[in-house]
Design an enzyme around this catalytic site. Structure first.
Site, PDB file in Angstrom:
ATOM      1  N   GLU A   1       0.828  -1.220   0.000  1.00  0.00           N
ATOM      2  CA  GLU A   1       0.000   0.000   0.000  1.00  0.00           C
ATOM      3  C   GLU A   1       0.855   1.260   0.000  1.00  0.00           C
ATOM      4  OE1 GLU A   1      -2.839  -0.201   3.196  1.00  0.00           O
ATOM      5  OE2 GLU A   1      -3.789  -1.983   2.364  1.00  0.00           O
TER       6      GLU A   1
ATOM      7  N   GLU B   1      -3.838  -9.033   0.698  1.00  0.00           N
ATOM      8  CA  GLU B   1      -4.189  -8.786   2.104  1.00  0.00           C
ATOM      9  C   GLU B   1      -5.704  -8.786   2.177  1.00  0.00           C
ATOM     10  OE1 GLU B   1      -1.830  -5.740   4.045  1.00  0.00           O
ATOM     11  OE2 GLU B   1      -3.596  -5.165   5.177  1.00  0.00           O
TER      12      GLU B   1
HETATM   13  C1  GAL Z   1      -3.892  -2.492   5.647  1.00  0.00           C
HETATM   14  C2  GAL Z   1      -2.385  -2.407   5.858  1.00  0.00           C
HETATM   15  C3  GAL Z   1      -1.973  -3.201   7.067  1.00  0.00           C
HETATM   16  C4  GAL Z   1      -2.861  -2.903   8.216  1.00  0.00           C
HETATM   17  C5  GAL Z   1      -4.279  -3.226   7.844  1.00  0.00           C
HETATM   18  C6  GAL Z   1      -5.274  -3.042   8.949  1.00  0.00           C
HETATM   19  O1  GAL Z   1      -4.364  -1.477   4.853  1.00  0.00           O
HETATM   20  O2  GAL Z   1      -1.717  -2.894   4.752  1.00  0.00           O
HETATM   21  O3  GAL Z   1      -0.640  -2.911   7.390  1.00  0.00           O
HETATM   22  O4  GAL Z   1      -2.719  -1.566   8.519  1.00  0.00           O
HETATM   23  O5  GAL Z   1      -4.642  -2.381   6.789  1.00  0.00           O
HETATM   24  O6  GAL Z   1      -6.576  -3.295   8.482  1.00  0.00           O
END
Ligand code: GAL
Length: 824
Positions: free
Chosen positions: A427, A503
């Site tokens: 991100e 993710e």
């Molecule tokens: C994502 C990010 C992670 C964590 C997660 C929490 O956007 O890549 O590091 O922050 O959100 O939901």
């Protein structure tokens, strides 16, 4: 600073290996440590006798105290769509990781050798001094680096003073980074002609059932015009030599020494069959052996086919992965193999087959364990590139250091079969900049140059930007973070015709805590700063697990997912991140900070683990004051249907819905999709007693039962160790679950009493945790309140074999005791 024990042990070690050409040892004990800046500490004669004596791996911040003001950040988290800055409490765990720290030690090495120090990771901005002179600097705290100290050593090789200065700036992280020499430090001594650190590259250009070809490129440093002979044996998982090559050549223009082998009927590496081979190379100059270097590897093939998905050894599969940060809960960032093994053991049983090292380089021990225990890995270096997420984040170093950092990561892990994909970032704000694709291409090209065998991905969250500006189109494997509703559009628009859930989920829940009414909700907060164990809550940008299960089940072109997160971690206490002290650790984990599975664990297990049956019932059934109130019952199971009984009365059978049935229900039932994966009885009035669930197989035959009973008065502490025999290496760990139970052994699910521990014999108390993200009790003190009736105490072996006697005591209940044995 004369540390006799260390010197004796090194003399002993070096006399043992005096004949060897290469010696590798770890600098673990007798380090001196202080917090604060002491520039004179670089000097040889500095008196550090008043400093603390520590063993590394060491995390100086994990001992606390927790404080709201530790690294208090006033920021707008733009990835979470925040426009205005607000006070973020506990963002980095509320622990004192910020500041400067110094470490000193002394080491001997054989005279006249080439000597390299290898740091597996030092948090952060490491200045390394040997005998008063700066030998190297490495800013990035997560990366491994090495440092040739040959020219800094004393002539006889003895009494070399090593000093390391580390500095963590405030606002340098989005989670708890840890602090100090939190990973291992190695001393590598070699002859002049030698294989350098990470000096081999092993690939398997052809992999089939009947034979595989293996190509080994060995870099040899220090060679001139002389002939170099390399004799390499390929050793099978059973320890047999299955192929050999004996070649003599000159090293031309610094080119690596290449050898090719055929291995017949290879035992292929996969998560289910983690077979490992070794290439053992002996290097000779003028008939004399000068080095021996072992490259451990696996034979396996990976392939991504557009529209079809990911193939390992020709077999189609989807990643059933989790993302993890590097901390080990109550142990902090200090690396420990037993703690990592414990994590992987739990994940394996859940059916997880892949790990994403979010968002930084892993400890080498984790990669080795993934090779051995069978987990695929996506190894990721960065959370930011040239544009900042954190004021003092890596962007300050990116332009000068990114390539060096990438090269170290890639050379370190390119021979590990578990690594199946590189990620170049998470991100990163750069994804939306018009020139962002150039940075991505720079990093992806480094991966391709150093390792042409693995695809590259990037975790992207700004879907509109990356579809529009060409960023996503140029990554080998487009990885989407969340945004499940945009998968189809991305798949259709992108030339790769494949989507990875780099993710997913970010579902939030607290172990043993249930909120009513049971409703799907995003970014919901409660006064107790917990999230519901019914697994129906997530963040505004994320979703609950069922959405990702469906994407994997319904489309070939989704190649699987990495759930955020396998384990809870210190820091990032969303949704309690804005002025919500004392919340200071995440509630995203499938498993909590005490390494106790939440209910969600069984939901993933019921879908992912195809080898074992799962039948899990929630919530607990001890609700004084809720009599007559609606208390839904959920069952996570791989069985197709089950029947619920409350005190003997049937509440009917539930069956998992097909995709068509669930779609037909969408307009009427907000949980229609979830009904494909969970059995849910939404209308169950609570009455004390027992709930029983009977599971049926596809033929309607009852096959398994589970009963949950209302607990009586707290009566005793039940103590259960994950292992009863430890190795007496001074590092091994047992995780002991302590449960407050009634006289019949039923968990008292609301009990939060303080429990204290004593450890006697050949081990010591190491730490405890309870999984409560708001608990400010310090992990290293021998007491911890239970949370939802449970906690975990961690016991560490000593260096003498014998017995460890562990006892847990609490007011008002009988204590629990157990004995572990340790073996030399
Ligand atoms: C994502 C990010 C992670 C964590 C997660 C929490 O956007 O890549 O590091 O922050 O959100 O939901």
């Amino acid at each position: 600073m004369k540390r006799t024990i260390l010197i004796f042990s090194y003399c002993f070690l070096f006399s043992l290996i005096a004949m060897a050409q290469r010696s590798v040892s770890q600098l673990e004990k007798n380090w001196k440590f202080t917090k604060g800046d002491v520039p004179e500490a670089a000097q040889v004669n500095f008196d550090d006798s008043k400093w603390e004596t520590v063993t590394i791996p060491h995390d100086w911040a994990i001992f606390g105290p927790f404080d709201r003001n530790n690294d208090l950040q006033n920021v707008a988290v733009t990835q979470n769509f925040e426009q205005k800055a607000s006070v973020k409490t506990g963002r980095t765990g509320g622990l004192p990781y910020v500041g400067i720290g110094w470490y000193r030690n002394e080491f001997d090495c054989p005279a006249g050798k080439q000597v390299t120090l290898v740091f597996d990771g030092a948090m952060s901005e490491a200045h390394v001094y040997v005998n008063g002179k700066e030998a190297c600097f490495w800013p990035f705290g997560y990366n491994s680096f090495h440092c040739d100290v040959t020219n800094f050593l004393n002539a006889d090789g003895k009494d070399n003073i090593l000093a390391v200065r580390l500095e963590n700036k405030p606002q340098s992280s989005r989670w708890y980074p840890g602090a100090g020499l939190y990973r291992n430090v190695h001393v590598v001594a070699t002859e002049k002609v030698h294989v350098p650190v990470w000096g081999t590259q092993l690939t398997t250009p052809h992999v089939a059932d009947d034979y595989a070809s293996v190509r080994l490129s060995t870099t040899i440093n220090g060679a001139g015009d002389e002939n170099i002979r390399v004799l390499t044996d390929i050793v099978s998982p059973e320890g047999k030599v299955v192929a050999s090559k004996d070649n003599t050549r000159k090293i031309n223009h610094g080119q690596p020494f290449e050898q090719n082998f055929l291995v017949n009927t290879p035992a292929l590496w996969s998560p289910e069959t983690p077979y490992l081979y070794k290439a053992i190379s002996k290097i000779y100059v003028d008939g004399k052996q000068v080095d021996e270097y072992t490259t451990r590897f696996g034979i396996r093939s990976i392939e991504i086919v557009a529209d079809k998905g990911f193939f390992l050894n020709g077999k189609h599969r989807k990643f059933q992965g989790v993302c993890n940060h590097h901390d080990l809960g109550p142990l902090g960032a200090a690396i420990n193999v037993a703690a990592l093994r414990r994590q992987l053991t739990l994940l394996k049983d859940m059916g997880c087959d892949a790990i994403r090292t979010s968002h930084n380089m892993p400890a080498p021990e984790l990669v080795e364990l993934c090779d051995e225990m069978g987990f695929m890995m996506m190894v990721e270096p960065f959370d930011e590139w040239d544009i900042a997420k954190c004021t003092n984040g890596y962007h300050r170093y990116f332009n000068d250091w990114a390539e060096k950092d990438m090269v170290n990561m890639l050379r370190h892990y390119r021979n590990n079969p578990c690594v199946v994909m590189w990620s170049i970032g998470n991100e990163v704000p750069t994804q939306c900049s018009p020139e962002g694709y150039k940075v991505a291409s720079f990093l992806q090209n480094i991966c391709h140059r150093e390792d042409p065998t693995r695809p590259v991905t990037c975790g992207m969250d700004q879907v509109s930007c990356v579809l529009e500006n060409g960023f996503a189109a140029m990554i080998d494997v487009p990885g989407l973070n969340y945004r499940a509703h945009r998968y189809m559009e991305s798949y259709k628009n992108l030339p790769q015709n494949i989507i990875l859930g780099s993710e997913t989920a970010s579902t939030v829940s607290s172990r043993g805590v249930y909120k009513f009414p049971v409703e799907k909700r995003a970014s919901i907060k409660y006064d107790d700063h917990q999230s519901s164990g019914y697994d129906v809550e997530c963040c505004s940008w994320s979703n609950i697990p069922d959405v990702d299960f469906a994407l994997a089940d319904d489309y070939d072109w989704t190649i699987g997912q990495f759930v955020w997160t396998g384990f809870d971690y210190l820091g990032e206490p969303s949704p309690y991140d804005t002025d919500s002290w004392p919340s200071h650790s995440s509630v995203f984990g499938i498993i909590d900070l005490a390494s106790l599975p939440k209910d969600r664990y069984y939901l993933y297990r019921s879908v992912w683990n195809k080898e074992a049956n799962t039948l899990h019932v929630l919530p607990h059934w001890t609700w004084p004051g809720r009599e007559g109130e609606n208390t839904p019952v959920f069952v996570y199971t791989n069985y197709p249907s089950a029947e619920l009984f409350v005190n003997g009365k049937s509440f009917g059978k539930q069956r998992k819905l097909t995709i068509e049935e669930s779609r037909a229900l969408e307009s009427k039932d907000s949980l229609a999709l979830e009904r494909r994966y969970r059995l849910m009885w939404m209308d169950v009035p609570y009455e004390p007693g027992e709930i029983k669930v009977v599971a049926y197989d596809k033929n309607g035959k009852s096959v398994e039962e589970k009963v949950v009973r209302t607990a009586g008065k707290p009566h005793h502490l039940e103590v259960i160790a994950d292992r009863t025999q430890l190795s007496a290496d001074g590092k091994d760990l047992a995780y002991i679950t302590v449960r407050v139970v009634d006289k019949d052994g039923n968990l008292c699910p609301a009990d939060n009493r303080m429990v204290s521990f004593s450890v006697k014999g050949s081990g010591r108390y190491r730490a405890a945790a309870n999984g409560d993200a708001t608990s400010l009790d310090l992990f290293h003190l021998p007491q911890m309140p239970a949370f939802s009736g449970q906690l975990t105490a961690i016991v560490q072996s000593g260096e003498q074999g014998g017995e460890i006697i562990f006892e847990a005591k609490a007011k008002g209940v009988k204590s629990g005791k157990l004995i572990l044995s340790t073996l030399k």
